[in-house]
Design a protein around this motif. Sequence first.
Motif, PDB file in Angstrom:
ATOM      1  N   ALA A 107       0.827  -1.202   0.000  1.00 17.50           N
ATOM      2  CA  ALA A 107       0.000   0.000   0.000  1.00 17.50           C
ATOM      3  C   ALA A 107       0.864   1.256   0.000  1.00 17.50           C
ATOM      4  CB  ALA A 107      -0.932  -0.010   1.210  1.00 17.50           C
ATOM      5  N   CYS A 108       1.955   1.244   0.801  1.00 21.45           N
ATOM      6  CA  CYS A 108       2.876   2.395   0.832  1.00 21.45           C
ATOM      7  C   CYS A 108       3.546   2.587  -0.524  1.00 21.45           C
ATOM      8  CB  CYS A 108       3.937   2.184   1.909  1.00 21.45           C
ATOM      9  SG  CYS A 108       3.304   2.142   3.591  1.00 21.45           S
ATOM     10  N   LEU A 109       4.004   1.476  -1.132  1.00 28.39           N
ATOM     11  CA  LEU A 109       4.702   1.565  -2.413  1.00 28.39           C
ATOM     12  C   LEU A 109       3.744   2.023  -3.513  1.00 28.39           C
ATOM     13  CD1 LEU A 109       7.164   1.167  -4.200  1.00 28.39           C
ATOM     14  CD2 LEU A 109       6.616  -1.279  -4.323  1.00 28.39           C
ATOM     15  N   GLY A 110       2.528   1.457  -3.545  1.00 30.58           N
ATOM     16  CA  GLY A 110       1.551   1.873  -4.557  1.00 30.58           C
ATOM     17  C   GLY A 110       1.224   3.344  -4.452  1.00 30.58           C
ATOM     18  N   ASP A 111       1.087   3.842  -3.220  1.00 26.84           N
ATOM     19  CA  ASP A 111       0.785   5.254  -3.017  1.00 26.84           C
ATOM     20  C   ASP A 111       1.924   6.128  -3.520  1.00 26.84           C
ATOM     21  OD1 ASP A 111      -0.829   7.470  -1.656  1.00 26.84           O
ATOM     22  OD2 ASP A 111       1.128   7.642  -0.640  1.00 26.84           O
ATOM     23  N   ARG A 112       3.173   5.743  -3.208  1.00 23.55           N
ATOM     24  CA  ARG A 112       4.320   6.561  -3.619  1.00 23.55           C
ATOM     25  C   ARG A 112       4.477   6.557  -5.142  1.00 23.55           C
ATOM     26  NH1 ARG A 112       6.657  11.117  -2.814  1.00 23.55           N
ATOM     27  NH2 ARG A 112       8.863  11.152  -3.354  1.00 23.55           N
ATOM     28  N   ILE A 113       4.292   5.409  -5.788  1.00 22.45           N
ATOM     29  CA  ILE A 113       4.409   5.346  -7.254  1.00 22.45           C
ATOM     30  C   ILE A 113       3.334   6.209  -7.899  1.00 22.45           C
ATOM     31  CG2 ILE A 113       4.142   3.812  -9.255  1.00 22.45           C
ATOM     32  CD1 ILE A 113       5.513   1.621  -7.625  1.00 22.45           C
ATOM     33  N   THR A 114       2.127   6.173  -7.335  1.00 24.08           N
ATOM     34  CA  THR A 114       1.042   6.994  -7.876  1.00 24.08           C
ATOM     35  C   THR A 114       1.390   8.470  -7.761  1.00 24.08           C
ATOM     36  OG1 THR A 114      -0.598   5.320  -7.262  1.00 24.08           O
ATOM     37  CG2 THR A 114      -1.413   7.551  -7.666  1.00 24.08           C
ATOM     38  N   ARG A 115       1.947   8.881  -6.607  1.00 25.59           N
ATOM     39  CA  ARG A 115       2.337  10.287  -6.416  1.00 25.59           C
ATOM     40  C   ARG A 115       3.445  10.704  -7.373  1.00 25.59           C
ATOM     41  NH1 ARG A 115       0.548  12.603  -1.574  1.00 25.59           N
ATOM     42  NH2 ARG A 115      -0.561  11.160  -0.195  1.00 25.59           N
ATOM     43  N   LEU A 116       4.269   9.737  -7.779  1.00 24.91           N
ATOM     44  CA  LEU A 116       5.376  10.031  -8.702  1.00 24.91           C
ATOM     45  C   LEU A 116       4.940   9.981 -10.171  1.00 24.91           C
ATOM     46  CD1 LEU A 116       8.198   8.023  -6.895  1.00 24.91           C
ATOM     47  CD2 LEU A 116       8.105  10.515  -7.191  1.00 24.91           C
ATOM     48  N   GLY A 117       3.660   9.764 -10.402  1.00 24.65           N
ATOM     49  CA  GLY A 117       3.154   9.779 -11.777  1.00 24.65           C
ATOM     50  C   GLY A 117       2.818   8.424 -12.345  1.00 24.65           C
ATOM     51  N   GLY A 118       2.894   7.371 -11.550  1.00 28.61           N
ATOM     52  CA  GLY A 118       2.540   6.037 -12.020  1.00 28.61           C
ATOM     53  C   GLY A 118       3.743   5.261 -12.522  1.00 28.61           C
ATOM     54  N   PRO A 119       3.518   4.024 -12.958  1.00 22.83           N
ATOM     55  CA  PRO A 119       4.618   3.196 -13.463  1.00 22.83           C
ATOM     56  C   PRO A 119       5.337   3.872 -14.621  1.00 22.83           C
ATOM     57  CG  PRO A 119       2.643   1.879 -13.153  1.00 22.83           C
ATOM     58  CD  PRO A 119       2.229   3.307 -12.984  1.00 22.83           C
ATOM     59  N   PRO A 120       6.631   3.666 -14.754  1.00 22.59           N
ATOM     60  CA  PRO A 120       7.370   4.311 -15.846  1.00 22.59           C
ATOM     61  C   PRO A 120       6.917   3.793 -17.197  1.00 22.59           C
ATOM     62  CG  PRO A 120       8.742   2.662 -14.764  1.00 22.59           C
ATOM     63  CD  PRO A 120       7.507   2.788 -13.934  1.00 22.59           C
ATOM     64  N   ALA A 121       6.910   4.677 -18.170  1.00 21.53           N
ATOM     65  CA  ALA A 121       6.556   4.270 -19.532  1.00 21.53           C
ATOM     66  C   ALA A 121       7.668   3.433 -20.128  1.00 21.53           C
ATOM     67  CB  ALA A 121       6.309   5.513 -20.385  1.00 21.53           C
ATOM     68  N   GLU A 122       7.318   2.673 -21.118  1.00 22.62           N
ATOM     69  CA  GLU A 122       8.305   1.874 -21.849  1.00 22.62           C
ATOM     70  C   GLU A 122       9.348   2.826 -22.443  1.00 22.62           C
ATOM     71  OE1 GLU A 122       7.921  -1.767 -25.076  1.00 22.62           O
ATOM     72  OE2 GLU A 122       6.524  -0.092 -25.156  1.00 22.62           O
ATOM     73  N   ASN A 123      10.628   2.552 -22.213  1.00 20.87           N
ATOM     74  CA  ASN A 123      11.649   3.458 -22.743  1.00 20.87           C
ATOM     75  C   ASN A 123      11.933   3.158 -24.212  1.00 20.87           C
ATOM     76  OD1 ASN A 123      13.669   1.375 -22.951  1.00 20.87           O
ATOM     77  ND2 ASN A 123      14.111   1.621 -20.775  1.00 20.87           N
ATOM     78  N   SER A 124      12.720   4.024 -24.838  1.00 18.30           N
ATOM     79  CA  SER A 124      12.964   3.920 -26.276  1.00 18.30           C
ATOM     80  C   SER A 124      13.636   2.605 -26.650  1.00 18.30           C
ATOM     81  CB  SER A 124      13.823   5.105 -26.747  1.00 18.30           C
ATOM     82  OG  SER A 124      13.137   6.314 -26.561  1.00 18.30           O
ATOM     83  N   SER A 125      14.583   2.165 -25.827  1.00 21.51           N
ATOM     84  CA  SER A 125      15.283   0.906 -26.125  1.00 21.51           C
ATOM     85  C   SER A 125      14.326  -0.269 -26.076  1.00 21.51           C
ATOM     86  CB  SER A 125      16.433   0.697 -25.132  1.00 21.51           C
ATOM     87  OG  SER A 125      17.391   1.723 -25.243  1.00 21.51           O
ATOM     88  N   GLU A 126      13.450  -0.281 -25.065  1.00 23.93           N
ATOM     89  CA  GLU A 126      12.468  -1.367 -24.955  1.00 23.93           C
ATOM     90  C   GLU A 126      11.508  -1.347 -26.132  1.00 23.93           C
ATOM     91  OE1 GLU A 126      12.094  -1.891 -20.114  1.00 23.93           O
ATOM     92  OE2 GLU A 126      11.032  -0.250 -21.109  1.00 23.93           O
ATOM     93  N   LYS A 127      11.075  -0.148 -26.532  1.00 23.62           N
ATOM     94  CA  LYS A 127      10.190  -0.046 -27.692  1.00 23.62           C
ATOM     95  C   LYS A 127      10.868  -0.555 -28.950  1.00 23.62           C
ATOM     96  CE  LYS A 127       7.345   3.939 -26.324  1.00 23.62           C
ATOM     97  NZ  LYS A 127       6.955   5.319 -26.688  1.00 23.62           N
ATOM     98  N   LEU A 128      12.124  -0.152 -29.141  1.00 23.79           N
ATOM     99  CA  LEU A 128      12.847  -0.561 -30.336  1.00 23.79           C
ATOM    100  C   LEU A 128      12.994  -2.074 -30.398  1.00 23.79           C
ATOM    101  CD1 LEU A 128      14.359   0.351 -32.872  1.00 23.79           C
ATOM    102  CD2 LEU A 128      16.438   0.502 -31.504  1.00 23.79           C
ATOM    103  N   LEU A 129      13.315  -2.685 -29.254  1.00 17.98           N
ATOM    104  CA  LEU A 129      13.458  -4.137 -29.224  1.00 17.98           C
ATOM    105  C   LEU A 129      12.121  -4.825 -29.501  1.00 17.98           C
ATOM    106  CD1 LEU A 129      15.867  -4.565 -26.173  1.00 17.98           C
ATOM    107  CD2 LEU A 129      16.384  -5.046 -28.575  1.00 17.98           C
ATOM    108  N   ARG A 130      11.042  -4.276 -28.936  1.00 14.78           N
ATOM    109  CA  ARG A 130       9.723  -4.874 -29.163  1.00 14.78           C
ATOM    110  C   ARG A 130       9.354  -4.794 -30.641  1.00 14.78           C
ATOM    111  NH1 ARG A 130       5.159  -2.079 -29.230  1.00 14.78           N
ATOM    112  NH2 ARG A 130       5.973  -0.395 -27.914  1.00 14.78           N
ATOM    113  N   HIS A 131       9.577  -3.649 -31.245  1.00 13.91           N
ATOM    114  CA  HIS A 131       9.253  -3.505 -32.661  1.00 13.91           C
ATOM    115  C   HIS A 131      10.198  -4.332 -33.534  1.00 13.91           C
ATOM    116  CE1 HIS A 131       6.024  -0.639 -32.368  1.00 13.91           C
ATOM    117  NE2 HIS A 131       6.742   0.144 -31.581  1.00 13.91           N
ATOM    118  N   ALA A 132      11.436  -4.496 -33.081  1.00 16.67           N
ATOM    119  CA  ALA A 132      12.362  -5.345 -33.836  1.00 16.67           C
ATOM    120  C   ALA A 132      11.820  -6.764 -33.936  1.00 16.67           C
ATOM    121  CB  ALA A 132      13.740  -5.350 -33.170  1.00 16.67           C
TER     122      ALA A 132
END
Length: 482
Positions: free
Chosen positions: A142-167
């Motif tokens: 509950a503490c971790l979920g609250d802090r992640i939400t305050r920080l804007g939520g889970p991080p978006a997929e980064n460019s390298s991850e996107k590139l590998l997925r599209h590859a």
Amino acid sequence: MLEQERIVRDVTARLTRASSAEDACRVTVTTLSAHTGAMSAALLPVRDNLRCIAASGAWQVFTTVRAGRGVCGRAFRTGRTQTVTAVSADPDYIPVGAQGVQLEVSAPLLDTTDRPIGVLNVEWRTAVDVDNARAVVEAVAACLGDRITRLGGPPAENSSEKLLRHAGALTTAATEWELMAAANDAARDLSGLDAAVLVMGDGERIRVGMPTVLPNDFEARLRQVMAGLPESTLLEMVMLAHRHGSSYTLGEKDHCPPQVYRPLLAAGVATLIGVPVGPADAGGVMLIADERTMEPDPSTVNLMEMLAAHAWANLDRLRTLAQLRELAMSDPLTGLRHQGPFNERIRSATPGRTALLAIDIDQFKVINDTYGHQEGDAVLVALSRALKHALRHADELFRLGGDEFVAVLEVRHPSEAMTIADRLTAAARAIGRTVSIGVALVDEDEPPERALRRADAAMYGVKRDGRNGARLAPGASTGRTA
């Protein structure tokens, strides 16, 4: 007994200093493992997967778990804590190297709307009170979920991850059109721009990749404009990219664009990235565009170049495989398909409609014996071209070996097949050769192979009667000419 209040207080204090969702995950699992001695892992969603962001207390963990798999996936899918006291009996348990696990507690991380945004997973190898352990994990989650939400939520997929997925999507494309569509999707996703168009050549012509489904009105409008451009303009776009390399707009207005891009401006393009794809003689250019006026980051252009390189590698592979398949299915001398494709074709023969024409070059052995096999090969090539040109568009011609050819036609009446056979004999005479042709229509309940034997028999009858002609074979069931 786990000291729940002290653990939660320590985690909460450390979380206040976390500046990102990743930091929050690392702080939580490190603190929790220090207090409990258990293996702890925090997983956040990345597209269809749960990605392990931080872990402690194990030699190895799985980096990625499918969102619906494993105990963690179950907790994320249901939004409810999962408690497993007999991991060996749980079909969803995923071992991560820690032997003798006696308890696994997987609690969802929830945002302010109680929507799962991740999972906190803890595994103990020592005996602990199950209810107490569950309460600790849920409180920390509950503490971790609250802090992640305050920080804007889970991080978006980064460019390298996107590139590998599209590859991966580019690698699995089965056709050129699938690959071009996958490359366009990747370019839009990686660049953040609204439209992507591949202009590709194949050594003979330039074409614009046009997927069946267009993602937005702007791309539909852009593709419509580009599809109407003359091939010379498309070729100029390709040559510009290959002559000078990648380019991008600076977001500055009232400057004169290259002449070749002016039709794109008329379509509403305000931002444009151009990246060469493959070699100039067989490749093309990837154009990524937007109606908004922006200045693309140079790192985005670098990503587009990597994407273009990967797209070309896969396109070249598809073309090479297509050439190899064509070689495997075709006679290398004449380019006509051979026995294997012929057998495939006649399996779909329609009784009373499919005609088989057995064609044999007259006195071909004399040509080989008198002038040599090189001259014989030249005759085969010239005659195959003449016969192919004499056939209708939908008719098919195969070389089954030596000087034996078979044409497969779809006709409405036997006389139609004989008309085509007469055209073939005339085409052979036009280049100074003659052929003998036997014609048979596949009968009802007749194997096509038997119809071909009837056509062969009719062809040999022509040879016995002086060659240079065509004959319709008697029907299989009646013994009379159809």
